[in-house]
Motif scaffolding. Structure first.
Motif, short mmCIF file in Angstrom:
data_model
loop_
_atom_site.label_atom_id
_atom_site.label_comp_id
_atom_site.label_asym_id
_atom_site.label_seq_id
_atom_site.Cartn_x
_atom_site.Cartn_y
_atom_site.Cartn_z
N ASP A 1 -4.67 12.80 2.64
CA ASP A 1 -3.30 12.33 2.43
C ASP A 1 -3.34 10.94 1.82
N PRO A 2 -3.11 10.81 0.52
CA PRO A 2 -3.24 9.52 -0.16
C PRO A 2 -2.21 8.47 0.25
N ARG A 3 -1.28 8.83 1.12
CA ARG A 3 -0.31 7.84 1.63
C ARG A 3 -0.91 7.01 2.76
N VAL B 1 -2.91 2.04 7.80
CA VAL B 1 -1.59 1.79 7.26
C VAL B 1 -1.07 3.15 6.81
N LYS B 2 0.13 3.49 7.26
CA LYS B 2 0.70 4.79 6.91
C LYS B 2 2.20 4.64 6.72
N LEU C 1 0.80 -1.22 0.00
CA LEU C 1 0.00 0.00 0.00
C LEU C 1 0.84 1.28 0.00
N VAL C 2 1.86 1.31 0.82
CA VAL C 2 2.62 2.54 1.00
C VAL C 2 3.72 2.66 -0.06
N SER D 1 -11.94 -4.47 3.33
CA SER D 1 -12.15 -3.15 2.72
C SER D 1 -10.92 -2.28 2.94
N ILE D 2 -10.45 -1.65 1.87
CA ILE D 2 -9.29 -0.77 1.95
C ILE D 2 -9.67 0.56 1.33
N ASP D 3 -9.58 1.63 2.14
CA ASP D 3 -9.93 2.97 1.66
C ASP D 3 -8.72 3.89 1.81
N ARG D 4 -8.48 4.66 0.76
CA ARG D 4 -7.39 5.64 0.77
C ARG D 4 -7.90 6.94 1.39
#
Length: 144
Positions: free
Chosen positions: A116-118, A140-141, A58-59, A109-112
């Motif tokens: 901050d899109p990171r 998650v960041k 993700l990151v 489910s994963i949402d951005r």
């Protein structure tokens, strides 16, 4: 019935009586899901198969959000299936309540984050063997 120590903010929780707090049943299942999902895959040299690679997926990736979400969801589902196999093995030598065992993975489910899109919010919903629902939510960041 099994139990685990309650983890809060990355540390073992101590109750008002001074004893280490325990988690059982649905609360334990939720904590087991979180431990599996947020532990970086391969970070434990004795159990390199334990954990999930989603923090790397993700990151820092420049792919389309739909693609990232699909890949990360698949990785989390694979990690949860590993947890199910571990639970099955555990039942061969320990009594585990039905509310502590995954029967089915309902949703990942994963949402951005819009600002901050990171940053990503992950919600995992499973059905336990007693047909109750357990949900684990975490962020998650990037490492700052």
């Amino acid at each position: 019935m099994s139990f685990d120590f309650m983890i809060s903010a990355g540390d073992i929780s101590i109750g008002q009586d001074g004893d280490i707090q325990k988690v059982e049943n649905t609360e334990k299942l939720e904590q087991d899901i979180l431990k599996m999902a947020i532990t970086p895959l391969g970070s434990n040299p004795f159990q390199t198969w334990y954990g999930s690679p989603i923090s790397k997926s993700l990151v820092g990736t420049a792919f389309d959000m739909q693609f990232i979400s699909t890949v990360a969801s698949g990785q989390l589902r694979t990690s949860l299936e590993t947890l199910q196999r571990l639970q099955k093995i555990q039942t061969s030598f320990q009594i585990i309540s039905a509310s502590e065992q995954i029967a089915a993975i309902r949703q990942v489910s994963i949402d951005r984050n819009i600002v901050d899109p990171r940053f990503f919010t992950v919600v995992i919903t499973v059905v336990a063997k007693d047909l109750s629902t357990a949900q684990a939510k975490f962020n998650v960041k990037p490492s700052l």
